[in-house]
Design a protein around this motif. Sequence first.
Motif, PDB file in Angstrom:
ATOM      1  N   UNK B 153      24.039  -0.418   5.981  1.00  0.00           N
ATOM      2  CA  UNK B 153      23.351   0.852   6.278  1.00  0.00           C
ATOM      3  C   UNK B 153      22.255   1.188   5.275  1.00  0.00           C
ATOM      4  N   UNK B 154      22.383   0.695   4.042  1.00  0.00           N
ATOM      5  CA  UNK B 154      21.342   0.963   3.040  1.00  0.00           C
ATOM      6  C   UNK B 154      20.018   0.310   3.432  1.00  0.00           C
ATOM      7  N   UNK B 155      20.066  -0.697   4.281  1.00  0.00           N
ATOM      8  CA  UNK B 155      18.825  -1.350   4.734  1.00  0.00           C
ATOM      9  C   UNK B 155      17.987  -0.354   5.533  1.00  0.00           C
ATOM     10  N   UNK B 156      18.618   0.376   6.432  1.00  0.00           N
ATOM     11  CA  UNK B 156      17.873   1.328   7.276  1.00  0.00           C
ATOM     12  C   UNK B 156      17.263   2.416   6.401  1.00  0.00           C
ATOM     13  N   UNK B 157      18.067   2.933   5.487  1.00  0.00           N
ATOM     14  CA  UNK B 157      17.589   4.008   4.620  1.00  0.00           C
ATOM     15  C   UNK B 157      16.391   3.525   3.798  1.00  0.00           C
ATOM     16  N   UNK B 158      16.500   2.311   3.264  1.00  0.00           N
ATOM     17  CA  UNK B 158      15.425   1.766   2.434  1.00  0.00           C
ATOM     18  C   UNK B 158      14.177   1.531   3.271  1.00  0.00           C
ATOM     19  N   UNK B 159      14.364   0.958   4.451  1.00  0.00           N
ATOM     20  CA  UNK B 159      13.234   0.687   5.342  1.00  0.00           C
ATOM     21  C   UNK B 159      12.470   1.971   5.637  1.00  0.00           C
ATOM     22  N   UNK B 160      13.201   3.032   5.967  1.00  0.00           N
ATOM     23  CA  UNK B 160      12.543   4.301   6.335  1.00  0.00           C
ATOM     24  C   UNK B 160      11.760   4.870   5.163  1.00  0.00           C
ATOM     25  N   UNK B 161      12.322   4.776   3.983  1.00  0.00           N
ATOM     26  CA  UNK B 161      11.647   5.345   2.808  1.00  0.00           C
ATOM     27  C   UNK B 161      10.426   4.509   2.418  1.00  0.00           C
ATOM     28  N   UNK B 162      10.562   3.218   2.525  1.00  0.00           N
ATOM     29  CA  UNK B 162       9.435   2.332   2.196  1.00  0.00           C
ATOM     30  C   UNK B 162       8.281   2.582   3.163  1.00  0.00           C
ATOM     31  N   UNK B 163       8.591   2.672   4.432  1.00  0.00           N
ATOM     32  CA  UNK B 163       7.528   2.868   5.437  1.00  0.00           C
ATOM     33  C   UNK B 163       6.935   4.274   5.348  1.00  0.00           C
ATOM     34  N   UNK B 164       7.746   5.231   4.913  1.00  0.00           N
ATOM     35  CA  UNK B 164       7.191   6.580   4.698  1.00  0.00           C
ATOM     36  C   UNK B 164       6.178   6.531   3.559  1.00  0.00           C
ATOM     37  N   UNK B 165       6.448   5.732   2.551  1.00  0.00           N
ATOM     38  CA  UNK B 165       5.543   5.592   1.415  1.00  0.00           C
ATOM     39  C   UNK B 165       4.281   4.838   1.814  1.00  0.00           C
ATOM     40  N   UNK B 166       4.465   3.741   2.598  1.00  0.00           N
ATOM     41  CA  UNK B 166       3.304   2.945   3.021  1.00  0.00           C
ATOM     42  C   UNK B 166       3.581   2.316   4.379  1.00  0.00           C
ATOM     43  N   UNK B 167       3.083   2.928   5.457  1.00  0.00           N
ATOM     44  CA  UNK B 167       3.381   2.423   6.818  1.00  0.00           C
ATOM     45  C   UNK B 167       2.881   1.001   7.061  1.00  0.00           C
ATOM     46  N   UNK B 168       1.955   0.527   6.224  1.00  0.00           N
ATOM     47  CA  UNK B 168       1.403  -0.818   6.446  1.00  0.00           C
ATOM     48  C   UNK B 168       2.336  -1.911   5.946  1.00  0.00           C
ATOM     49  N   UNK B 169       3.299  -1.547   5.100  1.00  0.00           N
ATOM     50  CA  UNK B 169       4.209  -2.555   4.557  1.00  0.00           C
ATOM     51  C   UNK B 169       5.164  -3.027   5.643  1.00  0.00           C
ATOM     52  N   UNK B 170       5.344  -4.346   5.703  1.00  0.00           N
ATOM     53  CA  UNK B 170       6.264  -4.922   6.691  1.00  0.00           C
ATOM     54  C   UNK B 170       7.611  -5.161   6.018  1.00  0.00           C
ATOM     55  N   UNK B 171       8.687  -4.962   6.786  1.00  0.00           N
ATOM     56  CA  UNK B 171      10.035  -5.116   6.234  1.00  0.00           C
ATOM     57  C   UNK B 171      10.763  -6.240   6.945  1.00  0.00           C
ATOM     58  N   UNK B 172      11.284  -7.155   6.152  1.00  0.00           N
ATOM     59  CA  UNK B 172      12.062  -8.282   6.679  1.00  0.00           C
ATOM     60  C   UNK B 172      13.481  -8.161   6.120  1.00  0.00           C
ATOM     61  N   UNK B 173      14.485  -8.444   6.947  1.00  0.00           N
ATOM     62  CA  UNK B 173      15.875  -8.312   6.499  1.00  0.00           C
ATOM     63  C   UNK B 173      16.645  -9.595   6.762  1.00  0.00           C
ATOM     64  N   UNK B 174      17.714  -9.765   5.992  1.00  0.00           N
ATOM     65  CA  UNK B 174      18.574 -10.943   6.188  1.00  0.00           C
ATOM     66  C   UNK B 174      19.850 -10.802   5.379  1.00  0.00           C
ATOM     67  N   UNK B 175      20.737 -11.805   5.549  1.00  0.00           N
ATOM     68  CA  UNK B 175      22.030 -11.773   4.870  1.00  0.00           C
ATOM     69  C   UNK B 175      23.102 -12.146   5.875  1.00  0.00           C
ATOM     70  N   UNK B 176      24.201 -12.666   5.388  1.00  0.00           N
ATOM     71  CA  UNK B 176      25.204 -13.266   6.281  1.00  0.00           C
ATOM     72  C   UNK B 176      25.651 -12.382   7.452  1.00  0.00           C
ATOM     73  N   UNK B 177      26.015 -11.096   7.248  1.00  0.00           N
ATOM     74  CA  UNK B 177      26.485 -10.319   8.394  1.00  0.00           C
ATOM     75  C   UNK B 177      25.351  -9.737   9.234  1.00  0.00           C
ATOM     76  N   UNK B 178      24.113  -9.815   8.735  1.00  0.00           N
ATOM     77  CA  UNK B 178      22.973  -9.196   9.425  1.00  0.00           C
ATOM     78  C   UNK B 178      22.590 -10.058  10.629  1.00  0.00           C
ATOM     79  N   UNK B 179      22.355  -9.407  11.765  1.00  0.00           N
ATOM     80  CA  UNK B 179      21.965 -10.132  12.976  1.00  0.00           C
ATOM     81  C   UNK B 179      20.566  -9.702  13.393  1.00  0.00           C
ATOM     82  N   UNK B 180      19.993 -10.498  14.282  1.00  0.00           N
ATOM     83  CA  UNK B 180      18.675 -10.167  14.832  1.00  0.00           C
ATOM     84  C   UNK B 180      18.737  -8.802  15.530  1.00  0.00           C
ATOM     85  N   UNK B 181      19.845  -8.576  16.235  1.00  0.00           N
ATOM     86  CA  UNK B 181      20.004  -7.317  16.973  1.00  0.00           C
ATOM     87  C   UNK B 181      20.061  -6.137  16.004  1.00  0.00           C
ATOM     88  N   UNK B 182      20.775  -6.327  14.914  1.00  0.00           N
ATOM     89  CA  UNK B 182      20.867  -5.247  13.932  1.00  0.00           C
ATOM     90  C   UNK B 182      19.491  -4.984  13.337  1.00  0.00           C
TER      91      UNK B 182
END
Lengths: 391, 209
Positions: B153-182
């Motif tokens: 869940x911290x990924x979503x929170x971080x993504x939102x705050x990063x994009x609020x700071x700079x909407x042009x920044x792209x966010x990529x996520x990964x890690x064993x339990x993380x799925x494409x759908x998530x």
Amino acid sequence: MIDTKRNFCLSISTKENEGELLGNESILSERTTRIKNAVAFKSPDRVPVVLEYAGFAALVTGTPMAEFLSSPAKATQTMIQAYKLVGDGDAINYGSFSSYGLSYLFAAKVRVPGVDLPSDEIWQVLESELMTREDYDRILDIGWVNFFREFLTERVFNDAEPSLLPENQEGVDVLGLWGEEGVPVLSGGDVTTPFELLCGGRSLEKFFMDLIEIPEKVVAVMDEIVQHLAEGAIRTASDRGYPVAWVGGWRTAPSMISPDMWERFVWPYFRRLVNEVLEAGLIPLLHLDANWERELGRFREFPKGRVIMALDGDTDIFKAKEVLGDHMCLMGDVPATMLAFGTPDEVYAYSSKLIREIGPEGFILQSGCDIPANAKLENVQAMVAAAMDQS
Amino acid sequence: MSIEAIYQAVLDYQKDEIGGLVTGVLENGGEPVAILNEGLIAPMDEVGKRFGEGYLFIPEMLRAAQTMKAGLEVLKPLLVESETQPRGIVVLGTVKGDLHDIGKNLVKMMLEGGGFQVVDLGVDVPSAKFVEAVKENRVHIVGLSALLTTTMPAMKETLEKVKAENPAVLVMVGGAPVTREYAESIGADAYAADAAEASRHAKEMVVQP
């Protein structure tokens, strides 16, 4: 939409009535037989469902994580409480938990809530290079048993909370406590391969370079280590009456290393450990995290109907069914992410699909690896309901 | 000695020899940027491709990255002098509450091998620290790693705050339990199942001028 509460309540009240008439001993026996029949490819009355969890017990019962880990008695009691909240299940994979116990499998430090972490956070294994390249010669010199004892004392547990170390805690009759609830406990002894221990102790990056730069030394050390690994797990399981010994692999997954490396550094040792467990008359439960697809065929080397292969969702269980479906009991693989973030309908549908397509023979329904700490109770209940609804 | 020999040295994991090969090409008038792009980054692209196709695995990827890094050490002072720009800037970290870093470190290795500058924030990184890193650097991509469902869940929170700071920044996520759908459900711009895929996505996400 399925009503897991309604389905479940019917199931529970039936079992409670049965309990009054038959006693928990009889339910214990019935559940144990169901599992053994699944392993042996004898037609069970239905596909059994097993629960595997630790941290989930703390969160779902509202027990602070640090308190959950404070003693084996507390961990066991909390896990039993969680089982009662779930409402049903044919067995528990392991019946108690110790965070520092992980150090014996990972050869690494564990960060523990209430000690190194906030008291409500989950424990975590710490990746670091605690074992040096020079230690390989020390292992050959003084033997693995002496080295590992020294390694754990001086480098792993040197900053551990002494009251939480397994040797300082009072043991508890795990089988007995669960047995009073009519719930069999599967795993009584854990073992992993020399590869996992060295990878954990050296750290992945350093160990993988050892495999390339000093392979003969690594093999010599692995040959020394493997002689000493299975005996403890077998003795624990056999003496206490557990049917199963857990044999784990995570960084030994074929997806991590080349076929040549896997053939040289993993399979001979893995196979030896499994055979030792079989020779002791126990059921090896192969807990295989990450992707093992490339080498699934190798597992046909083990006798039919004597082994469980538990998959965590990274290996395609439907492919495992194609390769091993007539030979080895498969267990799994409701994904952790689905149990944490999905809906009861999704969990029920996927669990039912597994029962239909991986079962009915030679299959045990379970989560892929542990039910995660933040799994929703209703999702776990949906998984169990899918199994119970077969009858 | 040639740039082709340096290229091959990376693919042959000649970590101890590559420094000498780079020095030799420089002494023969080789251009640092050409050595970097054709002799060091290009073979890492090939390593990523072979990993994705199942011909190479993590030990070989690590070894190739170490070899490339050994060659880069010789070039670095000259690249700084010539003000060569990285392919892009990526901020990487494991999210708050999560101490796992193996996957993140492999991604870092492949990104650096691919010519990216990586700002590695480490593990257990609060969202505020990601935001600060985005403010302080001309960041193209933020990469978030999580190995526990409890920390996802911290990924979503971080993504939102990063994009609020700079909407042009792209966010990529990964890690064993993380799925494409998530990843899609939280609005991530990319999901990477492994380090090679992360490097591939990063190259697609940062368009060279």
